[in-house]
Design an enzyme around this catalytic site. Structure first.
Site, mmCIF file in Angstrom:
data_model
loop_
_atom_site.group_PDB
_atom_site.id
_atom_site.type_symbol
_atom_site.label_atom_id
_atom_site.label_comp_id
_atom_site.label_asym_id
_atom_site.label_seq_id
_atom_site.Cartn_x
_atom_site.Cartn_y
_atom_site.Cartn_z
ATOM 1 C CG ASP A 305 -2.133 1.207 0.994
ATOM 2 O OD1 ASP A 305 -2.181 1.860 -0.059
ATOM 3 O OD2 ASP A 305 -2.769 1.348 2.008
ATOM 4 C CG HIS A 309 0.497 11.287 1.492
ATOM 5 N ND1 HIS A 309 -0.203 11.796 0.652
ATOM 6 C CD2 HIS A 309 0.275 10.230 1.956
ATOM 7 C CE1 HIS A 309 -1.321 11.144 0.761
ATOM 8 N NE2 HIS A 309 -0.933 10.067 1.430
HETATM 9 ZN ZN ZN Z 1 -6.507 1.415 0.474
#
Ligand code: ZN
Length: 426
Positions: A305, A309
């Site tokens: 995942d 950012h």
């Molecule tokens: Zn997700």
């Protein structure tokens, strides 16, 4: 031969193989695995003491291009993944614009052909704009090259639409990947709901928000016959539901992330926004259940995942910062150090979860070193020792929760179609 890896420990569950051998590669394909190859390679690698596996595939990643190139690009993201030992990544559709059409899918694949050393497998949106209202052009995207559909990050709330998506997906034999999250139940939360959210005075996310959608998806998967994959499963109860569904032969698979296997909601005490992700870090009991589930095979896949950012976005108060952490460059080392070396996970399970199973679920002709198959290979040094430093990442982002951890065991060479695309000094 094009390339020979000499005397490494070849671990390939697809062939029930775990032995020291030479691996010969010719024309981008595995030519032969034998105790000793007599032929010479144009390039030879001394792999004594190293582990040779079919290429690892990260089936859940965010590459941010198009739209958020300040955080990551297809080039920087795939470089980071190659460095982290991955020969392929599947990228989620929550780009700007959303990958809900042939045009965006084609753009991603075109860009990958230009700049990526590893394979990129786009995942298409389930609904237009991931708005949860009308189905996206799934057939069109399938022809353009998507390997699955998902509205990850903006999960489908309407169960009728999810049912239609599952029915539709069976026509194209695409898996439906769901980020399970009942938005009403989770509303406004920024961490797991429990002891620590109470102590810290932060709004909690009820674990039932995930579990209800896992149960819904299992029921709809049974009804529709669709292949459904639960993204980043994070609670003990979710795992129980998956276990039960598998026992009933429902076509349900699931993945877990390294951070959900290693960290608990107690970490949020630091208010470090790199401990903020969705689903949130859970309790120690959940972590224990997930570790058991991975070791037993109830959990099929490890996925990162990877959610880059930029620093400014993460430098906010905990409840205002965006969800997500990077993962490409730490995942394999974390799993080697904390689980394989610690005796909690066999190498065979590690390879199943990072290679064999993602390839099977996404129907990729990968995940095996059988002669004739594509020579995507991950080479791991069980003694590779390093300290995690975000500043050294090939990724454009540094939002790791594992900063400063010292790890032993990790990827040292990534081979794609017989070409060495990344190495790390041991
Ligand atoms: Zn997700």
């Amino acid at each position: 031969m094009q390339l020979i890896l000499r005397q490494g420990r070849v671990v390939d569950p697809s062939q029930r193989l775990d032995k020291v051998a030479d691996l010969g590669i010719e024309d981008g394909r595995v030519a032969e695995i034998a105790p000793r190859l007599r032929r010479k390679g144009r390039k030879e690698v001394d792999a004594r003491g190293l582990i040779i596996t079919p290429g690892f595939i990260d089936m859940h990643a965010h590459l941010r291009e198009p739209g958020r190139e300040d955080a990551e690009t297809i080039e920087s993201g795939t470089n980071a993944a190659a460095q982290g030992g991955f020969t392929g990544v599947a990228c989620m559709p929550n780009t700007q614009p959303v990958n809900d059409s042939e045009a965006v899918t084609s753009f991603i694949l075109e860009r990958a052909r230009e700049v990526s050393k590893i394979a990129v497998y786009p995942i298409g949106a389930i609904t237009k704009g991931s708005q949860g209202e009308t189905l996206a052009e799934i057939g069109e995207m399938r022809r353009a090259g998507i390997v699955a559909v998902s509205d990850d990050g903006h999960p489908v709330q309407n169960s009728q639409i999810m049912r239609r998506a599952m029915e539709y997906s069976t026509i194209f034999d695409l898996p439906v990947i769901d980020h399970c999250d009942d938005r009403d139940l989770a509303a406004g939360g920024c961490m797991n709901e429990g002891y620590y959210s109470t102590v810290l005075g932060l709004r909690g996310i009820n674990p039932a928000a995930e579990e209800i959608h896992v149960a819904r998806d299992a029921i709809l998967a049974r009804q529709t016959g669709a292949r459904v994959h639960i993204a980043h499963l994070s609670t003990r109860q979710s795992l129980e539901i998956v276990r039960r569904a598998k026992k009933e032969k429902i076509s349900l698979t699931c993945e877990v992330t390294p951070h959900h296997l290693l960290l608990t909601d107690a970490e949020v005490v630091s208010y470090n926004t790199n401990m903020k992700m969705n689903p949130p870090l859970r309790t120690a009991e959940d972590v224990k259940a997930l570790v058991d589930g991975l070791a037993s095979g109830a959990i099929d896949v490890i996925a990162t995942d990877h959610a880059p950012h930029n620093v400014n976005d993460k430098m906010l108060e905990f409840d205002r910062a965006p969800f997500g952490v990077v993962g490409f460059e730490t995942a394999i080392s974390l799993m080697m150090d904390r689980f394989v070396r610690a005796g909690k996970l066999s190498l065979r399970r590690l390879v199943l979860a990072f290679s064999t199973n993602p390839a099977r679920i996404l129907r990729l002709e990968r995940g095996t070193l059988a002669p004739g198959s594509c020579a995507d290979v991950t080479v791991i040094d069980p003694e590779f020792h390093y300290q995690v430093k975000g500043a050294d990442f090939a990724s454009r982002s540094r939002n790791t929760p594992f900063e400063g951890w010292t790890l032993t065991g990790g990827p040292v060479m990534t081979i794609v179609k017989g070409r060495i695309v990344s190495t790390r000094q041991t």
